[in-house]
Design an enzyme around this catalytic site. Sequence first.
Site, PDB file in Angstrom:
ATOM      1  N   LYS A   1       2.039  -5.903  49.079  1.00 31.31           N
ATOM      2  CA  LYS A   1       1.346  -5.794  47.785  1.00 31.31           C
ATOM      3  C   LYS A   1       2.342  -5.937  46.623  1.00 31.31           C
ATOM      4  O   LYS A   1       2.004  -6.503  45.582  1.00 31.31           O
ATOM      5  CB  LYS A   1       0.588  -4.469  47.707  1.00 31.31           C
ATOM      6  CG  LYS A   1      -0.613  -4.402  48.646  1.00 31.31           C
ATOM      7  CD  LYS A   1      -1.666  -5.440  48.293  1.00 31.31           C
ATOM      8  CE  LYS A   1      -2.938  -5.259  49.095  1.00 31.31           C
ATOM      9  NZ  LYS A   1      -3.974  -6.247  48.723  1.00 31.31           N
TER      10      LYS A   1
ATOM     11  N   TYR B   1       2.495  -2.831  54.248  1.00 29.54           N
ATOM     12  CA  TYR B   1       1.417  -3.081  53.280  1.00 29.54           C
ATOM     13  C   TYR B   1       1.965  -2.952  51.854  1.00 29.54           C
ATOM     14  O   TYR B   1       1.700  -3.803  50.997  1.00 29.54           O
ATOM     15  CB  TYR B   1       0.297  -2.076  53.537  1.00 29.54           C
ATOM     16  CG  TYR B   1      -0.836  -2.073  52.542  1.00 29.54           C
ATOM     17  CD1 TYR B   1      -1.891  -2.984  52.653  1.00 29.54           C
ATOM     18  CD2 TYR B   1      -0.882  -1.147  51.492  1.00 29.54           C
ATOM     19  CE1 TYR B   1      -2.946  -2.968  51.743  1.00 29.54           C
ATOM     20  CE2 TYR B   1      -1.931  -1.124  50.591  1.00 29.54           C
ATOM     21  CZ  TYR B   1      -2.957  -2.032  50.719  1.00 29.54           C
ATOM     22  OH  TYR B   1      -4.000  -2.019  49.831  1.00 29.54           O
TER      23      TYR B   1
ATOM     24  N   ASP C   1     -14.872 -14.751  54.525  1.00 32.71           N
ATOM     25  CA  ASP C   1     -14.409 -13.631  55.367  1.00 32.71           C
ATOM     26  C   ASP C   1     -14.273 -14.117  56.798  1.00 32.71           C
ATOM     27  O   ASP C   1     -14.834 -15.160  57.170  1.00 32.71           O
ATOM     28  CB  ASP C   1     -15.400 -12.456  55.302  1.00 32.71           C
ATOM     29  CG  ASP C   1     -14.713 -11.101  55.505  1.00 32.71           C
ATOM     30  OD1 ASP C   1     -14.174 -10.867  56.601  1.00 32.71           O
ATOM     31  OD2 ASP C   1     -14.698 -10.289  54.573  1.00 32.71           O
TER      32      ASP C   1
ATOM     33  N   LEU D   1     -14.441  -3.499  48.906  1.00 33.51           N
ATOM     34  CA  LEU D   1     -14.270  -3.938  47.524  1.00 33.51           C
ATOM     35  C   LEU D   1     -14.736  -5.385  47.321  1.00 33.51           C
ATOM     36  O   LEU D   1     -15.368  -5.705  46.311  1.00 33.51           O
ATOM     37  CB  LEU D   1     -12.795  -3.798  47.120  1.00 33.51           C
ATOM     38  CG  LEU D   1     -12.449  -4.211  45.695  1.00 33.51           C
ATOM     39  CD1 LEU D   1     -13.219  -3.392  44.664  1.00 33.51           C
ATOM     40  CD2 LEU D   1     -10.941  -4.091  45.457  1.00 33.51           C
TER      41      LEU D   1
ATOM     42  N   ASP E   1     -10.307 -17.509  57.073  1.00 27.29           N
ATOM     43  CA  ASP E   1      -9.207 -16.623  57.463  1.00 27.29           C
ATOM     44  C   ASP E   1      -8.098 -16.844  56.451  1.00 27.29           C
ATOM     45  O   ASP E   1      -7.493 -17.929  56.396  1.00 27.29           O
ATOM     46  CB  ASP E   1      -8.733 -16.975  58.880  1.00 27.29           C
ATOM     47  CG  ASP E   1      -7.584 -16.077  59.336  1.00 27.29           C
ATOM     48  OD1 ASP E   1      -7.001 -15.352  58.488  1.00 27.29           O
ATOM     49  OD2 ASP E   1      -7.261 -16.110  60.528  1.00 27.29           O
TER      50      ASP E   1
HETATM   51  N1  LIG Z   1      -9.739   0.777  49.478  1.00 26.67           N
HETATM   52  C1  LIG Z   1      -8.779   1.137  48.628  1.00 26.67           C
HETATM   53  O1  LIG Z   1      -8.635   2.322  48.265  1.00 26.67           O
HETATM   54  C2  LIG Z   1      -7.855   0.095  48.080  1.00 26.67           C
HETATM   55  C3  LIG Z   1      -6.856   0.486  47.186  1.00 26.67           C
HETATM   56  C4  LIG Z   1      -5.983  -0.464  46.675  1.00 26.67           C
HETATM   57  C5  LIG Z   1      -6.125  -1.783  47.031  1.00 26.67           C
HETATM   58  N2  LIG Z   1      -7.115  -2.141  47.904  1.00 26.67           N
HETATM   59  C6  LIG Z   1      -7.203  -3.555  48.253  1.00 26.67           C
HETATM   60  O2  LIG Z   1      -8.538  -3.999  48.064  1.00 26.67           O
HETATM   61  C7  LIG Z   1      -8.803  -5.076  48.942  1.00 26.67           C
HETATM   62  C8  LIG Z   1     -10.075  -4.796  49.720  1.00 26.67           C
HETATM   63  O3  LIG Z   1      -9.865  -3.645  50.525  1.00 26.67           O
HETATM   64  P1  LIG Z   1     -11.057  -2.744  51.074  1.00 26.67           P
HETATM   65  O4  LIG Z   1     -10.703  -1.350  50.777  1.00 26.67           O
HETATM   66  O5  LIG Z   1     -12.353  -3.276  50.612  1.00 26.67           O
HETATM   67  O6  LIG Z   1     -10.850  -2.986  52.649  1.00 26.67           O
HETATM   68  P2  LIG Z   1     -11.924  -3.317  53.792  1.00 26.67           P
HETATM   69  O7  LIG Z   1     -11.158  -3.207  55.057  1.00 26.67           O
HETATM   70  O8  LIG Z   1     -13.146  -2.498  53.637  1.00 26.67           O
HETATM   71  O9  LIG Z   1     -12.321  -4.825  53.514  1.00 26.67           O
HETATM   72  C9  LIG Z   1     -11.418  -5.868  53.702  1.00 26.67           C
HETATM   73  C10 LIG Z   1     -12.192  -7.149  53.950  1.00 26.67           C
HETATM   74  O10 LIG Z   1     -11.225  -8.186  54.188  1.00 26.67           O
HETATM   75  C11 LIG Z   1     -11.621  -8.904  55.330  1.00 26.67           C
HETATM   76  N3  LIG Z   1     -10.459  -9.504  56.004  1.00 26.67           N
HETATM   77  C12 LIG Z   1      -9.494  -8.902  56.734  1.00 26.67           C
HETATM   78  N4  LIG Z   1      -8.632  -9.800  57.207  1.00 26.67           N
HETATM   79  C13 LIG Z   1      -9.062 -11.015  56.769  1.00 26.67           C
HETATM   80  C14 LIG Z   1      -8.595 -12.340  56.945  1.00 26.67           C
HETATM   81  N5  LIG Z   1      -7.516 -12.616  57.670  1.00 26.67           N
HETATM   82  N6  LIG Z   1      -9.275 -13.330  56.327  1.00 26.67           N
HETATM   83  C15 LIG Z   1     -10.373 -13.083  55.593  1.00 26.67           C
HETATM   84  N7  LIG Z   1     -10.876 -11.850  55.416  1.00 26.67           N
HETATM   85  C16 LIG Z   1     -10.224 -10.825  55.986  1.00 26.67           C
HETATM   86  C17 LIG Z   1     -12.314  -7.890  56.227  1.00 26.67           C
HETATM   87  O11 LIG Z   1     -13.141  -8.514  57.189  1.00 26.67           O
HETATM   88  C18 LIG Z   1     -13.097  -7.078  55.188  1.00 26.67           C
HETATM   89  O12 LIG Z   1     -14.336  -7.654  54.899  1.00 26.67           O
HETATM   90  C19 LIG Z   1      -7.574  -5.221  49.821  1.00 26.67           C
HETATM   91  O13 LIG Z   1      -6.724  -6.225  49.313  1.00 26.67           O
HETATM   92  C20 LIG Z   1      -6.913  -3.877  49.709  1.00 26.67           C
HETATM   93  O14 LIG Z   1      -5.546  -3.931  49.980  1.00 26.67           O
HETATM   94  C21 LIG Z   1      -7.974  -1.245  48.428  1.00 26.67           C
END
Ligand SMILES: NC(=O)c1ccc[n+]([C@@H]2O[C@H](COP(=O)([O-])OP(=O)(O)OC[C@H]3O[C@@H](n4cnc5c(N)ncnc54)[C@H](O)[C@@H]3O)[C@@H](O)[C@H]2O)c1
Length: 249
Positions: A159, A155, A36, A17, A62
Amino acid sequence: MTKQIRTVLVTGAARGLGAVVARRFHDAGYQVALGDIVIEEAQALARELSTDGSSAFALKLDVTAKADFAAARDTLLERWGSIDVLVNNAGASKVVPVMEITAEQFEQVINVNLRSVLYGCQVFGQYFAHRGAGRIVNIASLAGQNGGSATGAHYAAAKGGAITLTKVFARDLAAYGVTVNAISPGPLDLPVVHESVPADKLEQIIAGIPVGKLGSATYIADIAVLLACAEAGFANGACWDVNGGLYMR
Ligand SMILES: NC(=O)c1ccc[n+]([C@@H]2O[C@H](COP(=O)([O-])OP(=O)(O)OC[C@H]3O[C@@H](n4cnc5c(N)ncnc54)[C@H](O)[C@@H]3O)[C@@H](O)[C@H]2O)c1
């Protein structure tokens, strides 16, 4: 009069995302910093968006370290002179049954999903307040609203906390021209979902979503851009639900 270019920091922008959000802000004319821990992927996307780095660059960030947010703020200010928007997007979880979550696992998930929001809002909120303008968008989750533990109870708790922090900072910063909002997506059509959920389980999940499909990351990104715009000043402390009808309130 030339229109001032606006600037955004997106955390967790290397993939998923965050990458979609970063791309969308860039398409909307923003200068974009991609923060990231996976710096190579963030750099590759930044180069794709801006070959000379003038409108996009990656930085190691981070989100569990407050000092990294402060360093990112300083780097952006040095490079672009001002910052308009922070998108607290980075997140992660490891699914463990609630009765089996260890203290270490709890802390890790809370740190990435909740502590990150506290630190981002503190560091950038302070800067935005001093400047008299700014937008913060926190990416929450449906799990934080309905207690769904498919992605881990830790989680969900994190959230839920992120949604509450959104309201706290929204109140605190409103008088300084700063808004803080959350977006709360249900399951999205993103690589992490397809990688982490077995195909038959995913089919069941989709069958249980009233609209019968996963959510669009691009639409979430569009909402983030909308909440960030100058005209969005009356949206504050809100949580924008995008869950296909899984949760209505
Ligand atoms: N994918 C879904 O269906 C969904 C649904 C609801 C909410 N979300 C939220 O959307 C956001 C993005 O999720 P996603 O699905 O793209 O996940 P993803 O795992 O594909 O991407 C997460 C990104 O965050 C980075 N990351 C992880 N730990 C980190 C840290 N300590 N410091 C900096 N960067 C860090 C990772 O390297 C990665 O690039 C998150 O907050 C997630 O909770 C996702």
